[in-house]
Design a protein around this motif. Structure first.
Motif, PDB file in Angstrom:
ATOM      1  N   SER A  97       0.840  -1.364  -0.114  1.00 54.70           N
ATOM      2  CA  SER A  97       0.097  -0.200   0.052  1.00 54.70           C
ATOM      3  C   SER A  97       0.790   1.038  -0.143  1.00 54.70           C
ATOM      4  CB  SER A  97      -0.877   0.224   1.154  1.00 54.70           C
ATOM      5  OG  SER A  97      -1.355   0.990   1.250  1.00 54.70           O
ATOM      6  N   SER A  98       0.362   2.165  -0.599  1.00 53.72           N
ATOM      7  CA  SER A  98       1.096   3.575  -0.630  1.00 53.72           C
ATOM      8  C   SER A  98       1.116   4.333   0.748  1.00 53.72           C
ATOM      9  CB  SER A  98       0.809   4.461  -1.793  1.00 53.72           C
ATOM     10  OG  SER A  98      -0.785   4.723  -1.739  1.00 53.72           O
ATOM     11  N   THR A  99      -0.245   3.756   1.462  1.00 55.05           N
ATOM     12  CA  THR A  99      -0.019   4.385   2.791  1.00 55.05           C
ATOM     13  C   THR A  99       0.752   4.105   3.951  1.00 55.05           C
ATOM     14  OG1 THR A  99      -1.720   2.828   3.601  1.00 55.05           O
ATOM     15  CG2 THR A  99      -2.367   4.364   2.348  1.00 55.05           C
ATOM     16  N   THR A 100       0.991   4.659   5.061  1.00 52.40           N
ATOM     17  CA  THR A 100       1.841   4.285   6.051  1.00 52.40           C
ATOM     18  C   THR A 100       1.146   3.148   7.065  1.00 52.40           C
ATOM     19  OG1 THR A 100       0.879   6.113   7.493  1.00 52.40           O
ATOM     20  CG2 THR A 100       2.758   6.775   6.022  1.00 52.40           C
ATOM     21  N   GLU A 101       0.121   2.721   6.680  1.00 54.80           N
ATOM     22  CA  GLU A 101      -0.544   1.678   7.409  1.00 54.80           C
ATOM     23  C   GLU A 101       0.288   0.365   7.114  1.00 54.80           C
ATOM     24  OE1 GLU A 101      -2.950   1.834   9.745  1.00 54.80           O
ATOM     25  OE2 GLU A 101      -2.747   4.109   9.497  1.00 54.80           O
ATOM     26  N   PRO A 102       0.670  -0.500   8.251  1.00 53.10           N
ATOM     27  CA  PRO A 102       1.123  -1.787   7.919  1.00 53.10           C
ATOM     28  C   PRO A 102       0.429  -2.794   7.125  1.00 53.10           C
ATOM     29  CG  PRO A 102       0.337  -1.545  10.367  1.00 53.10           C
ATOM     30  CD  PRO A 102       0.279  -0.237   9.566  1.00 53.10           C
ATOM     31  N   VAL A 103       1.126  -3.523   6.160  1.00 53.30           N
ATOM     32  CA  VAL A 103       0.536  -4.304   5.593  1.00 53.30           C
ATOM     33  C   VAL A 103      -0.009  -5.611   6.347  1.00 53.30           C
ATOM     34  CG1 VAL A 103       0.847  -5.984   3.761  1.00 53.30           C
ATOM     35  CG2 VAL A 103       1.926  -3.800   3.567  1.00 53.30           C
ATOM     36  N   ARG A 104      -1.385  -6.141   6.222  1.00 52.37           N
ATOM     37  CA  ARG A 104      -1.870  -7.075   7.264  1.00 52.37           C
ATOM     38  C   ARG A 104      -1.121  -8.411   6.801  1.00 52.37           C
ATOM     39  NH1 ARG A 104      -7.944  -6.585   5.849  1.00 52.37           N
ATOM     40  NH2 ARG A 104      -7.040  -6.202   3.924  1.00 52.37           N
ATOM     41  N   PRO A 105      -0.783  -9.389   7.839  1.00 45.95           N
ATOM     42  CA  PRO A 105      -0.106 -10.356   7.651  1.00 45.95           C
ATOM     43  C   PRO A 105      -0.878 -11.532   6.925  1.00 45.95           C
ATOM     44  CG  PRO A 105      -0.903 -10.314   9.885  1.00 45.95           C
ATOM     45  CD  PRO A 105      -1.241  -8.916   9.311  1.00 45.95           C
ATOM     46  N   ASP A 106      -0.349 -12.322   6.108  1.00 47.67           N
ATOM     47  CA  ASP A 106      -1.117 -13.411   5.429  1.00 47.67           C
ATOM     48  C   ASP A 106      -1.613 -14.500   6.061  1.00 47.67           C
ATOM     49  OD1 ASP A 106       1.135 -15.882   5.225  1.00 47.67           O
ATOM     50  OD2 ASP A 106       2.120 -13.801   5.497  1.00 47.67           O
ATOM     51  N   PHE A 107      -2.517 -15.478   5.584  1.00 50.61           N
ATOM     52  CA  PHE A 107      -3.167 -16.141   6.266  1.00 50.61           C
ATOM     53  C   PHE A 107      -2.244 -17.181   7.116  1.00 50.61           C
ATOM     54  CE2 PHE A 107      -7.339 -16.942   4.199  1.00 50.61           C
ATOM     55  CZ  PHE A 107      -7.650 -15.522   4.337  1.00 50.61           C
ATOM     56  N   GLY A 108      -1.066 -17.562   6.471  1.00 49.19           N
ATOM     57  CA  GLY A 108      -0.168 -18.577   7.006  1.00 49.19           C
ATOM     58  C   GLY A 108       0.541 -18.197   8.078  1.00 49.19           C
ATOM     59  N   SER A 109       1.002 -16.704   8.179  1.00 47.92           N
ATOM     60  CA  SER A 109       1.689 -16.205   9.328  1.00 47.92           C
ATOM     61  C   SER A 109       0.802 -16.166  10.423  1.00 47.92           C
ATOM     62  CB  SER A 109       2.068 -14.727   8.797  1.00 47.92           C
ATOM     63  OG  SER A 109       3.231 -14.678   7.977  1.00 47.92           O
ATOM     64  N   ARG A 110      -0.357 -15.656  10.173  1.00 42.05           N
ATOM     65  CA  ARG A 110      -1.591 -15.768  11.209  1.00 42.05           C
ATOM     66  C   ARG A 110      -1.881 -17.339  11.934  1.00 42.05           C
ATOM     67  NH1 ARG A 110      -6.249 -11.656   8.879  1.00 42.05           N
ATOM     68  NH2 ARG A 110      -6.981 -11.832  11.048  1.00 42.05           N
ATOM     69  N   LEU A 111      -1.689 -18.171  10.962  1.00 44.20           N
ATOM     70  CA  LEU A 111      -1.902 -19.535  11.557  1.00 44.20           C
ATOM     71  C   LEU A 111      -0.784 -19.974  12.466  1.00 44.20           C
ATOM     72  CD1 LEU A 111      -3.615 -21.356   8.655  1.00 44.20           C
ATOM     73  CD2 LEU A 111      -4.648 -20.814  10.865  1.00 44.20           C
ATOM     74  N   ALA A 112       0.398 -19.453  11.827  1.00 46.86           N
ATOM     75  CA  ALA A 112       1.664 -19.761  12.695  1.00 46.86           C
ATOM     76  C   ALA A 112       1.531 -19.133  13.979  1.00 46.86           C
ATOM     77  CB  ALA A 112       2.821 -19.331  12.070  1.00 46.86           C
ATOM     78  N   ALA A 113       1.044 -17.749  14.240  1.00 47.38           N
ATOM     79  CA  ALA A 113       0.901 -17.172  15.475  1.00 47.38           C
ATOM     80  C   ALA A 113      -0.142 -17.615  16.355  1.00 47.38           C
ATOM     81  CB  ALA A 113       0.950 -15.792  15.302  1.00 47.38           C
ATOM     82  N   ASP A 114      -1.108 -18.055  15.916  1.00 48.52           N
ATOM     83  CA  ASP A 114      -2.693 -18.620  16.496  1.00 48.52           C
ATOM     84  C   ASP A 114      -2.417 -19.791  16.807  1.00 48.52           C
ATOM     85  OD1 ASP A 114      -3.306 -15.864  16.143  1.00 48.52           O
ATOM     86  OD2 ASP A 114      -4.580 -16.249  14.544  1.00 48.52           O
ATOM     87  N   HIS A 325     -11.712 -20.543  13.223  1.00 48.26           N
ATOM     88  CA  HIS A 325     -12.507 -20.949  13.996  1.00 48.26           C
ATOM     89  C   HIS A 325     -12.741 -22.225  13.555  1.00 48.26           C
ATOM     90  CE1 HIS A 325     -15.886 -21.152  16.472  1.00 48.26           C
ATOM     91  NE2 HIS A 325     -16.785 -21.735  15.610  1.00 48.26           N
ATOM     92  N   TRP A 326     -12.912 -22.790  12.503  1.00 47.35           N
ATOM     93  CA  TRP A 326     -13.049 -24.307  11.952  1.00 47.35           C
ATOM     94  C   TRP A 326     -11.932 -25.210  12.289  1.00 47.35           C
ATOM     95  CZ3 TRP A 326     -11.048 -27.558   8.099  1.00 47.35           C
ATOM     96  CH2 TRP A 326     -11.776 -28.823   7.941  1.00 47.35           C
ATOM     97  N   LEU A 327     -10.687 -24.431  12.197  1.00 50.03           N
ATOM     98  CA  LEU A 327      -9.473 -25.602  12.539  1.00 50.03           C
ATOM     99  C   LEU A 327      -9.384 -25.516  14.001  1.00 50.03           C
ATOM    100  CD1 LEU A 327      -6.781 -24.125  10.218  1.00 50.03           C
ATOM    101  CD2 LEU A 327      -7.927 -26.277   9.894  1.00 50.03           C
ATOM    102  N   SER A 328      -9.846 -24.727  14.653  1.00 46.68           N
ATOM    103  CA  SER A 328      -9.906 -24.611  16.384  1.00 46.68           C
ATOM    104  C   SER A 328     -10.737 -25.546  16.909  1.00 46.68           C
ATOM    105  CB  SER A 328      -9.917 -23.233  16.924  1.00 46.68           C
ATOM    106  OG  SER A 328      -9.055 -22.494  16.180  1.00 46.68           O
ATOM    107  N   HIS A 329     -11.990 -25.745  15.896  1.00 39.10           N
ATOM    108  CA  HIS A 329     -13.355 -26.248  16.689  1.00 39.10           C
ATOM    109  C   HIS A 329     -13.671 -27.556  15.832  1.00 39.10           C
ATOM    110  CE1 HIS A 329     -13.168 -22.459  18.323  1.00 39.10           C
ATOM    111  NE2 HIS A 329     -13.691 -22.838  19.353  1.00 39.10           N
ATOM    112  N   ALA A 330     -13.055 -27.869  14.614  1.00 34.84           N
ATOM    113  CA  ALA A 330     -13.267 -28.909  13.669  1.00 34.84           C
ATOM    114  C   ALA A 330     -13.825 -30.184  14.516  1.00 34.84           C
ATOM    115  CB  ALA A 330     -12.551 -29.055  12.672  1.00 34.84           C
ATOM    116  N   SER A 331     -13.214 -30.452  15.546  1.00 36.33           N
ATOM    117  CA  SER A 331     -13.219 -31.831  16.115  1.00 36.33           C
ATOM    118  C   SER A 331     -14.702 -31.923  16.869  1.00 36.33           C
ATOM    119  CB  SER A 331     -12.220 -32.271  17.244  1.00 36.33           C
ATOM    120  OG  SER A 331     -12.356 -30.997  18.138  1.00 36.33           O
ATOM    121  N   THR A 332     -15.206 -30.595  16.988  1.00 37.88           N
ATOM    122  CA  THR A 332     -16.554 -30.926  17.737  1.00 37.88           C
ATOM    123  C   THR A 332     -17.850 -30.661  16.728  1.00 37.88           C
ATOM    124  OG1 THR A 332     -16.659 -28.318  17.965  1.00 37.88           O
ATOM    125  CG2 THR A 332     -15.797 -29.976  19.747  1.00 37.88           C
TER     126      THR A 332
END
Length: 342
Positions: A97-114, A325-332
């Motif tokens: 983005s041309s703005t100063t806002e940080p680029v949101r992380p990708d799905f993979g990075s978020r799954l790694a952290a979460d 949410h699904w990956l966290s609760h799929a077993s149920t």
């Protein structure tokens, strides 16, 4: 006589690296591969003939040394991402983005952290037959699991559009080949995948057939026939070699059912903000209809979002939150009942 001074020549490797890692270059690569398939192969990284692992958009060999260096924080839970038609792994990442806002992380990075998944992004030639890419995925995952820095305990596959079909094809072929990694696969997430085909490609196929009947329009028929094998497979959602060879319907149970231990999650989006509306059923997400991306002939959990289009799927926060949410609760969860397509 030298027409071009050597001092201003650009080394071919530098040009190749720029093309394969820049956003514009990757868009061009994805389009050429997807549109022309096998005819586009020029070798090397520019128009790759083989499916490959990508980290920061560079090729990573599936060897023990390369994987250990590339993934120093590897866990036993691996999330494999497959992009869609005429695209590359860059489709999973937010545009700069041309703005100063940080680029949101990708799905993979978020799954790694979460959820402690190690994300692995793949690049493949989307113009090849889906079944051929599925077979390459079987081989690549075999090497990945064998050489991963730690013991792999779980694999999830996440595919956008055609990527979901490639993943499904690979799971079928892995079952036939008794691939040792198959029992480790627990989840398959398909984001806007045309399980029973894409109407746009079916329309093009019909046009090619009609144009071929008349001398005056036969050149148009030949032009349309140049579209890639991968695009042609999307007309019916072919997963298997026998399907595109014989024209067999892809809706037979033996062709659509996955191994019983693999649970599926189908995410559908429509431009319409009203679920089940006529507008939504007719237009879908602009490329895939909800009756195809949410195929009710398969055992899967389903999620629908309105007011979104096809290219939102690999990057939108609402989609990530649903997958998380699904990956966290799929077993149920209980698989959705199998029934006729809408």
């Amino acid at each position: 006589m030298k027409l071009v001074p050597s001092k201003i020549r650009v080394p071919i490797q530098t040009w190749t690296d720029t093309l394969t890692t820049s956003e514009v270059g990757q868009r061009a690569i994805g389009f050429v591969n997807g549109a022309f398939g096998e005819r586009a192969h020029a070798g090397g990284d520019v128009l790759p003939a083989a499916m490959s692992i990508r980290l920061d958009h560079r090729r990573i060999e599936p060897s023990t040394r390369s994987l250990t260096t590339a993934y120093p924080a590897a866990t036993g839970r691996v999330a494999v991402f497959l992009h869609g038609l005429v695209d590359t792994e860059r489709s999973w990442f937010h545009r700069d983005s041309s703005t100063t806002e940080p680029v949101r992380p990708d799905f993979g990075s978020r799954l790694a952290a979460d959820l402690s998944y190690s994300p692995v992004y793949l690049r493949y030639n989307t113009g090849r037959h889906i079944s051929d890419n599925g077979n390459e995925l079987v081989t690549l995952l075999s090497r990945l699991v064998e050489n991963w820095p730690v013991t792999v305990t779980q694999i999830i596959l996440i595919g956008h559009s055609m990527g979901g079909l490639v993943a499904r094809s690979a799971l079928h072929q892995a079952q036939q080949q008794a691939a040792p990694w198959l029992p480790k696969v627990t989840r398959l997430v398909c984001l806007g995948s045309p399980h029973v085909g894409a109407p746009l490609e079916r329309t093009v196929a019909r046009m090619a057939a009609v144009f071929g009947r008349f001398v005056i329009t036969s050149p148009l028929s030949r032009l349309l026939a140049l579209r890639s094998d991968g695009i042609k497979d999307l007309a019916q959602g072919y997963l298997h070699k026998t399907q595109w060879q014989t024209g067999t319907s892809p809706t037979e149970p033996q062709d659509s059912d996955l191994p019983v231990h693999v649970r599926q999650y189908f995410v559908t989006v429509t431009l319409s903000r009203s679920e089940g509306s006529l507008y939504g059923r007719l237009v879908g997400d602009l490329l895939v209809l909800p009756s195809s991306s949410g195929d009710r002939n398969q055992s899967a959990e389903h999620q629908w979002f309105g007011g979104m289009h096809h290219l939102h799927l690999p990057r939108h926060d609402r989609v990530y939150n649903a997958v998380h949410h699904w990956l966290s609760h799929a077993s149920t969860l209980t698989p959705a009942p199998v029934g006729p397509s809408l």
